[in-house]
Design a protein around this motif. Structure first.
Motif, PDB file in Angstrom:
ATOM      1  N   VAL A 113      48.959  28.947 -32.774  1.00  0.00           N
ATOM      2  CA  VAL A 113      47.963  29.284 -32.015  1.00  0.00           C
ATOM      3  C   VAL A 113      47.063  27.850 -31.657  1.00  0.00           C
ATOM      4  CG1 VAL A 113      47.629  31.587 -32.980  1.00  0.00           C
ATOM      5  CG2 VAL A 113      46.449  29.602 -34.101  1.00  0.00           C
ATOM      6  N   ASP A 114      46.276  28.133 -30.276  1.00  0.00           N
ATOM      7  CA  ASP A 114      45.598  26.891 -29.941  1.00  0.00           C
ATOM      8  C   ASP A 114      45.981  25.564 -29.718  1.00  0.00           C
ATOM      9  OD1 ASP A 114      43.641  28.940 -30.042  1.00  0.00           O
ATOM     10  OD2 ASP A 114      42.416  28.083 -31.739  1.00  0.00           O
ATOM     11  N   VAL A 115      47.568  25.753 -29.487  1.00  0.00           N
ATOM     12  CA  VAL A 115      48.247  24.584 -28.937  1.00  0.00           C
ATOM     13  C   VAL A 115      48.023  24.499 -27.424  1.00  0.00           C
ATOM     14  CG1 VAL A 115      50.231  23.134 -28.732  1.00  0.00           C
ATOM     15  CG2 VAL A 115      49.724  24.529 -30.978  1.00  0.00           C
ATOM     16  N   PRO A 116      47.327  23.624 -26.708  1.00  0.00           N
ATOM     17  CA  PRO A 116      47.223  23.568 -25.317  1.00  0.00           C
ATOM     18  C   PRO A 116      48.626  23.554 -24.744  1.00  0.00           C
ATOM     19  CG  PRO A 116      45.702  21.934 -26.142  1.00  0.00           C
ATOM     20  CD  PRO A 116      46.529  22.444 -27.297  1.00  0.00           C
ATOM     21  N   GLU A 117      48.611  24.467 -23.689  1.00  0.00           N
ATOM     22  CA  GLU A 117      49.778  24.717 -22.914  1.00  0.00           C
ATOM     23  C   GLU A 117      50.613  23.328 -22.434  1.00  0.00           C
ATOM     24  OE1 GLU A 117      51.104  27.389 -23.296  1.00  0.00           O
ATOM     25  OE2 GLU A 117      53.041  26.666 -22.225  1.00  0.00           O
ATOM     26  N   LEU A 139      51.438  11.502 -26.103  1.00  0.00           N
ATOM     27  CA  LEU A 139      50.719  13.126 -26.557  1.00  0.00           C
ATOM     28  C   LEU A 139      49.308  12.502 -26.864  1.00  0.00           C
ATOM     29  CD1 LEU A 139      53.762  14.722 -28.411  1.00  0.00           C
ATOM     30  CD2 LEU A 139      52.393  15.416 -26.335  1.00  0.00           C
ATOM     31  N   ALA A 140      48.992  11.617 -27.668  1.00  0.00           N
ATOM     32  CA  ALA A 140      47.750  11.290 -27.983  1.00  0.00           C
ATOM     33  C   ALA A 140      46.899  11.172 -27.006  1.00  0.00           C
ATOM     34  CB  ALA A 140      47.771   9.713 -28.842  1.00  0.00           C
ATOM     35  N   GLY A 141      47.375  10.872 -25.727  1.00  0.00           N
ATOM     36  CA  GLY A 141      46.494  10.865 -24.517  1.00  0.00           C
ATOM     37  C   GLY A 141      45.917  12.102 -24.067  1.00  0.00           C
ATOM     38  N   MET A 142      46.733  13.227 -24.786  1.00  0.00           N
ATOM     39  CA  MET A 142      46.500  14.531 -24.072  1.00  0.00           C
ATOM     40  C   MET A 142      45.605  15.345 -24.771  1.00  0.00           C
ATOM     41  SD  MET A 142      50.377  15.023 -22.775  1.00  0.00           S
ATOM     42  CE  MET A 142      50.069  16.385 -21.756  1.00  0.00           C
ATOM     43  N   VAL A 143      45.480  14.876 -26.144  1.00  0.00           N
ATOM     44  CA  VAL A 143      44.549  15.538 -27.045  1.00  0.00           C
ATOM     45  C   VAL A 143      43.305  15.313 -27.251  1.00  0.00           C
ATOM     46  CG1 VAL A 143      46.786  16.696 -28.343  1.00  0.00           C
ATOM     47  CG2 VAL A 143      45.367  14.694 -29.116  1.00  0.00           C
ATOM     48  N   GLU A 144      42.224  15.981 -27.436  1.00  0.00           N
ATOM     49  CA  GLU A 144      41.086  15.743 -27.897  1.00  0.00           C
ATOM     50  C   GLU A 144      40.921  15.394 -29.435  1.00  0.00           C
ATOM     51  OE1 GLU A 144      37.594  18.358 -26.739  1.00  0.00           O
ATOM     52  OE2 GLU A 144      38.859  18.879 -25.131  1.00  0.00           O
ATOM     53  N   ALA A 145      40.303  14.366 -29.755  1.00  0.00           N
ATOM     54  CA  ALA A 145      40.241  14.275 -31.250  1.00  0.00           C
ATOM     55  C   ALA A 145      39.007  12.927 -31.585  1.00  0.00           C
ATOM     56  CB  ALA A 145      41.530  13.501 -31.692  1.00  0.00           C
ATOM     57  N   TRP A 146      38.806  12.930 -32.614  1.00  0.00           N
ATOM     58  CA  TRP A 146      37.557  12.250 -33.203  1.00  0.00           C
ATOM     59  C   TRP A 146      37.800  10.750 -32.908  1.00  0.00           C
ATOM     60  CZ3 TRP A 146      33.272  13.544 -36.917  1.00  0.00           C
ATOM     61  CH2 TRP A 146      33.094  14.897 -36.779  1.00  0.00           C
ATOM     62  N   SER A 147      39.068  10.467 -32.960  1.00  0.00           N
ATOM     63  CA  SER A 147      39.275   8.763 -33.037  1.00  0.00           C
ATOM     64  C   SER A 147      40.811   8.846 -32.480  1.00  0.00           C
ATOM     65  CB  SER A 147      39.387   8.263 -34.437  1.00  0.00           C
ATOM     66  OG  SER A 147      40.383   9.123 -35.124  1.00  0.00           O
ATOM     67  N   PRO A 148      41.253   7.658 -31.827  1.00  0.00           N
ATOM     68  CA  PRO A 148      42.665   7.437 -31.487  1.00  0.00           C
ATOM     69  C   PRO A 148      43.762   7.618 -32.555  1.00  0.00           C
ATOM     70  CG  PRO A 148      41.243   5.588 -31.103  1.00  0.00           C
ATOM     71  CD  PRO A 148      40.352   6.475 -31.824  1.00  0.00           C
ATOM     72  N   GLU A 149      43.371   7.300 -33.742  1.00  0.00           N
ATOM     73  CA  GLU A 149      44.113   7.610 -34.834  1.00  0.00           C
ATOM     74  C   GLU A 149      44.473   9.001 -35.093  1.00  0.00           C
ATOM     75  OE1 GLU A 149      41.607   5.668 -35.240  1.00  0.00           O
ATOM     76  OE2 GLU A 149      42.621   3.775 -35.738  1.00  0.00           O
ATOM     77  N   GLU A 150      43.213   9.791 -35.036  1.00  0.00           N
ATOM     78  CA  GLU A 150      43.690  11.506 -35.040  1.00  0.00           C
ATOM     79  C   GLU A 150      44.258  11.764 -34.190  1.00  0.00           C
ATOM     80  OE1 GLU A 150      40.229  13.684 -36.636  1.00  0.00           O
ATOM     81  OE2 GLU A 150      40.881  15.031 -34.969  1.00  0.00           O
ATOM     82  N   ALA A 151      44.172  11.380 -33.029  1.00  0.00           N
ATOM     83  CA  ALA A 151      44.843  11.969 -31.546  1.00  0.00           C
ATOM     84  C   ALA A 151      46.359  11.473 -31.955  1.00  0.00           C
ATOM     85  CB  ALA A 151      44.512  11.094 -30.568  1.00  0.00           C
ATOM     86  N   ARG A 152      46.731  10.564 -32.431  1.00  0.00           N
ATOM     87  CA  ARG A 152      48.000  10.229 -32.770  1.00  0.00           C
ATOM     88  C   ARG A 152      48.644  11.056 -33.745  1.00  0.00           C
ATOM     89  NH1 ARG A 152      46.213   4.400 -33.081  1.00  0.00           N
ATOM     90  NH2 ARG A 152      45.969   3.772 -30.864  1.00  0.00           N
ATOM     91  N   ALA A 153      47.796  11.236 -34.849  1.00  0.00           N
ATOM     92  CA  ALA A 153      48.221  12.235 -35.802  1.00  0.00           C
ATOM     93  C   ALA A 153      48.559  13.500 -35.334  1.00  0.00           C
ATOM     94  CB  ALA A 153      47.166  12.051 -37.150  1.00  0.00           C
ATOM     95  N   LEU A 154      47.550  13.972 -34.560  1.00  0.00           N
ATOM     96  CA  LEU A 154      47.783  15.262 -34.005  1.00  0.00           C
ATOM     97  C   LEU A 154      48.894  15.462 -33.140  1.00  0.00           C
ATOM     98  CD1 LEU A 154      44.013  16.403 -32.695  1.00  0.00           C
ATOM     99  CD2 LEU A 154      45.636  17.255 -34.702  1.00  0.00           C
ATOM    100  N   GLY A 155      49.266  13.898 -32.455  1.00  0.00           N
ATOM    101  CA  GLY A 155      50.543  14.045 -31.599  1.00  0.00           C
ATOM    102  C   GLY A 155      51.837  14.174 -32.430  1.00  0.00           C
ATOM    103  N   ARG A 156      51.792  13.279 -33.668  1.00  0.00           N
ATOM    104  CA  ARG A 156      52.950  13.639 -34.534  1.00  0.00           C
ATOM    105  C   ARG A 156      53.018  15.021 -35.084  1.00  0.00           C
ATOM    106  NH1 ARG A 156      50.368   9.242 -36.734  1.00  0.00           N
ATOM    107  NH2 ARG A 156      50.920   7.298 -35.583  1.00  0.00           N
ATOM    108  N   TRP A 157      51.980  15.482 -35.365  1.00  0.00           N
ATOM    109  CA  TRP A 157      52.019  17.082 -35.970  1.00  0.00           C
ATOM    110  C   TRP A 157      52.581  17.810 -34.698  1.00  0.00           C
ATOM    111  CZ3 TRP A 157      49.969  21.279 -34.017  1.00  0.00           C
ATOM    112  CH2 TRP A 157      49.926  22.651 -34.709  1.00  0.00           C
ATOM    113  N   ALA A 158      52.139  17.742 -33.676  1.00  0.00           N
ATOM    114  CA  ALA A 158      52.778  18.391 -32.294  1.00  0.00           C
ATOM    115  C   ALA A 158      54.356  18.309 -32.096  1.00  0.00           C
ATOM    116  CB  ALA A 158      52.034  18.476 -31.014  1.00  0.00           C
ATOM    117  N   LEU A 159      54.783  17.011 -32.334  1.00  0.00           N
ATOM    118  CA  LEU A 159      56.210  16.675 -32.202  1.00  0.00           C
ATOM    119  C   LEU A 159      56.941  17.503 -33.486  1.00  0.00           C
ATOM    120  CD1 LEU A 159      56.606  13.111 -31.418  1.00  0.00           C
ATOM    121  CD2 LEU A 159      57.187  14.767 -30.081  1.00  0.00           C
ATOM    122  N   LEU A 160      56.304  17.612 -34.577  1.00  0.00           N
ATOM    123  CA  LEU A 160      56.988  18.322 -35.679  1.00  0.00           C
ATOM    124  C   LEU A 160      56.947  19.753 -35.695  1.00  0.00           C
ATOM    125  CD1 LEU A 160      56.490  16.399 -38.958  1.00  0.00           C
ATOM    126  CD2 LEU A 160      58.605  16.418 -37.682  1.00  0.00           C
TER     127      LEU A 160
END
Lengths: 722, 85
Positions: free
Chosen positions: A220-224, A190-211
């Motif tokens: 809202v605004d979750v990329p399809e 998932l982290a590879g699919m999101v835009e973020a400031w840092s790889p760690e933030e991308a992973r955090a967003l990935g965990r957020w999306a999983l939950l």
């Protein structure tokens, strides 16, 4: 530079915000949702930083746009909003583990943080204070023990924030907790699919999306493509017998539960439990609840009265003063009857608003508000309302304006809107003079029902029961149709009882009053001026009668004896009143009354009542004085005015039959009870819902409801021969 | 045995949680996890919701949702006691 204050609810975040920013905060709104936020300034050494409070949350994970506010504001995801340079995570030191669960999600994302262990004084008194150094050592980010109540630790907090501002890496740490390998692989994908400031933030967003992402969430605004991937990953995990939620949450808690943060002994919530043994007791708790709600109601209904009278007196005096100074004419009328009167009709709400928010502040900050929700949950649930809607509904009996504002205490937008939509149906105190006038005119005091019950009193009780019943029915219907939302089960924290801080309560009260004045107040003022213009123009209508000639005749005939001149004065007043009445009838408002007559005739109303209903838009009680003008009695007539009452009894239609039959009276009271005839309520609903859609809907549905109910009563009653 | 069916003031241990995913996630995020001790302190008037203590914290849950929290007795003796109740 912006810093954010984030954390769990009930952590004293607001108190800390107040202590840091003093009195210069302003209330704003998060983009796209009706969640309010405060932004203030905090001086740290030579710099001034902007402090923004983030709504309290137990986690960044979300299921709705409203809950997304936390992550969006912390990560600076909203366009135009700066990303906070530091996030101060306010942690309740008495509930360390649960609060750290929230902090971990920011640390994972490498957001620069400073942990403020708030309520450290309370934790120490309980003997469960964590050791800040140990917490800092384990998490790797700055930790400061503070107390927003006593002011302890404020310089240390400022120093820590300043250090992280200069050197953001001081607020970041290498995450010491681990996740199962399968989960880590999912997160990487998932982290590879999101835009973020840092790889760690991308992973955090990935965990957020999983939950957070679900087949039927309201995010809202979750990329399809991210959404699809989460659903695919979860489905695969299900097949493999994995439980992603438990893996993620369990891993964090497993780490937290295994560490020693220096907390010795278990939290002693004995005092709170002892208080609750009384306050949640089936009998004593019920009595305590009635007492608390009784005080609240009494405060709104009667204690606010002297202040309201004083404000009315002040603006009356001001108006009279200005009227005397300015030359008579349209400008004079505009300033006195439009502007000053309009400003008065805004300020007059302040006593009730301030009293209600003062009491609400105490209820919230002491922890009792959660108990109120707990005690009435069963009852309110059956109506589709949240337990916290009880206080706004109750306040509605006094006035819908503060009551609509009190819907702030509800966390979810749907609950707030639903409560806002039904509160104006509660019989507010402004309807009381209308009921009193009609009842006293139509049911003389000696009238008895079944020979025993005084009809007047019975009718009054009936109106209250009726409006309450209609509000509850409306809640049940709207909640199942228009405001139907996903069923969200109750999960209510019963926080420990705490002594509220007067400064915090007063500050919140003042913020509410200020936003009311500046936002809703301006709308109300504008509406008052429009309404004044409706009733005051055209300035020189063609009058049917030569009042000047009447006056001249009276003055010419006036003899010298004292009694005679008194009598002529009275006659002059009568001529004046008759002229005012005709001018009103010929005004645009009066024409509007004529215009709507065909619509209201099936309810038993004539055009004069129509004019009264137009005038009542300023406030329902204005119906009484407008009728006083319409019937040529004068604008100072109130509900106890004998001439007005007599006039109503004598009023006849063209065929000589009385206008005000008991059936018309009932129909009129029902119309007043159900219609949304109050521009202040509509203005405040607009302010709180942040759109014109909801006040428009409120107005439409209540007007239709009122018309239909009055129609059924009048036409049904007529058909039955009443 | 679930949180909705146990007697008041009797500590029990969470075994697992089922039911609606979003609600289950919330409960777990508040620390409702297997192995954690929990007890019911009271019931609101009209039989709902419940007043629950977990990790030194109090939460109110409706009994329909509390029934999704499966629990076991703290120990063998406690289990016998619970059965007796």
């Amino acid at each position: 530079m912006r810093i954010a204050l984030a954390g769990n609810p009930n952590t004293g975040k607001t108190s800390l915000f107040n202590r840091l920013t003093g009195s210069n905060a302003r209330v704003g709104n998060y983009a796209g949702v009706t969640v309010e936020r405060e932004v203030g300034k905090w001086k740290i050494g030579a710099r001034t930083v902007e402090v923004m409070d983030v709504p309290g949350a137990y986690s960044l994970a979300a299921r709705s746009a409203e809950e997304q506010v936390a992550i969006r504001s912390i990560f600076g995801l909203d366009p135009g909003e700066p990303r906070p340079a530091v996030v101060v995570v306010v942690v309740d030191a008495t509930q360390l583990v649960r609060n750290l669960y929230f902090a971990m999600q920011l640390i994972e994302a490498r957001v620069p943080v400073v942990l403020a262990l708030n309520l450290i004084d309370v934790a120490r008194a309980q003997g469960t204070a964590p050791d800040p150094q140990r917490v800092e050592g384990l998490l790797g980010v700055p930790v400061v023990a503070v107390s927003a109540t006593t002011g302890e630790g404020m310089p240390a907090l400022a120093a820590a924030v300043e250090r992280v501002l200069t050197e953001p890496d001081a607020g970041r740490s290498v995450v010491p907790w681990r996740y199962p390998p399968a989960l880590t692989a999912d997160v990487e994908r998932l982290a590879g699919m999101v835009e973020a400031w840092s790889p760690e933030e991308a992973r955090a967003l990935g965990r957020w999306a999983l939950l957070s992402v679900d087949v039927e969430d309201e995010l809202v605004d979750v990329p399809e493509h991210v959404r699809r991937e989460v659903i695919r990953i979860r489905a695969e995990a299900d097949k493999a017998g994995r439980d992603i939620d438990a893996e993620l949450i369990g891993s964090r808690y497993a780490w937290l539960d295994a560490k020693d943060f220096g907390v010795r002994g278990t939290a002693n919530i004995g005092l709170t439990e002892r208080i609750d043994r009384i306050l949640l007791h089936p009998l004593w708790g019920g009595l305590g609840f009635l007492l608390a709600m009784g005080v609240l109601f009494q405060a709104l209904f009667s204690w606010s009265d002297p202040a309201i009278s004083a404000i009315e007196g002040l603006f009356g005096w001001l108006g009279a003063g200005v009227a005397g100074v300015l030359p008579p004419g349209v400008l004079n009328d505009f300033i006195v009857q439009g502007v000053i009167n309009g400003a008065g009709s805004v300020v007059v709400f302040l006593p009730q608003i301030m009293l209600l928010f003062f009491l609400l502040g105490f209820l919230e900050d002491s922890g009792y508000m959660a108990r109120v929700a707990f005690l009435v949950d069963r009852l309110m649930k059956s109506l589709g309302l949240h337990g916290r809607a009880f206080v706004p509904m109750l306040s509605g009996y006094a006035c819908a304006v503060p009551a609509v504002m009190a819907t702030r205490t509800l966390e979810r937008q749907r609950d707030r809107l639903l409560t806002m939509m039904v509160v104006p149906l509660m019989s507010c105190s402004a309807r009381l003079p209308v009921y009193t006038l009609i009842i006293s005119a139509i049911f003389p005091p000696e009238t008895r029902l079944l020979g025993v019950f005084p009809a007047a009193g019975f009718m009054m009780i009936l109106m209250y029961v009726f409006s309450t019943g209609m509000a509850l029915i409306a809640a049940a219907v709207l909640g199942r149709t228009l405001l139907k939302g996903p069923k969200v089960p109750l999960l209510l924290e019963l926080p420990p009882y705490r002594l509220p801080r007067l400064a915090t309560v007063l500050r919140q009260m003042w913020m509410r009053a200020k936003t009311f004045l500046t936002e809703a107040g301006t709308t109300i003022l504008a509406c008052t001026i429009v309404l004044w213009a409706l009733l005051a123009f055209p300035r020189h209508p063609l009058l049917d009668h030569d009042y000047a000639a009447d006056r001249a005749a009276i003055l010419a005939n006036a003899g010298l004896p004292e009694t005679e001149s008194l009598l002529s004065g009275q006659r002059l007043d009568e001529v004046d009143a008759a002229e005012t009445a005709e001018r009103l009838q010929k005004s645009y408002g009066g024409q509007l009354g004529h215009f709507i007559e065909p619509v209201i005739a099936p309810l038993g109303f004539d055009w004069k009542i129509g004019v009264g209903l137009v005038g009542a838009f300023a406030a329902r009680e204005v119906f009484v004085s407008t009728m006083g003008v319409v019937y040529g009695i004068g604008s100072d007539a109130d509900e106890a005015s004998v001439p007005l009452r007599d006039r109503i009894r004598q009023e006849t239609r063209a065929d000589g039959s009385p206008v005000y039959t008991p059936l018309v009276g009932l129909s009129l009271m029902i119309f007043v009870a159900l219609s949304a005839q109050c521009m202040s309520t509509l203005a405040v609903v607009r302010r709180e819902s942040r759109s014109w859609r909801w006040p428009a809907l409120l107005f439409a549905y209540m007007t239709v409801l009122a018309w239909v109910a009055s129609f059924i009563v009048y036409q049904g009653g007529t058909a039955l021969g009443f | 045995m679930t949180l909705a069916s146990i007697p008041l003031h009797t500590p029990v241990v969470i075994v697992c949680i089922d039911g609606d995913r979003q609600y289950r996630r919330r409960l777990m995020e508040l620390g409702f996890l297997p192995g954690v001790s929990v007890q019911v302190l009271g019931i609101a008037p009209f039989g709902d919701p419940l007043d629950i203590e977990i990790r030194g914290c109090r939460f109110s849950l409706r009994s329909a949702e509390a029934a999704c929290v499966h629990v076991r007795a703290v120990s063998a003796e406690a289990s016998a006691e619970l059965a007796a109740k």
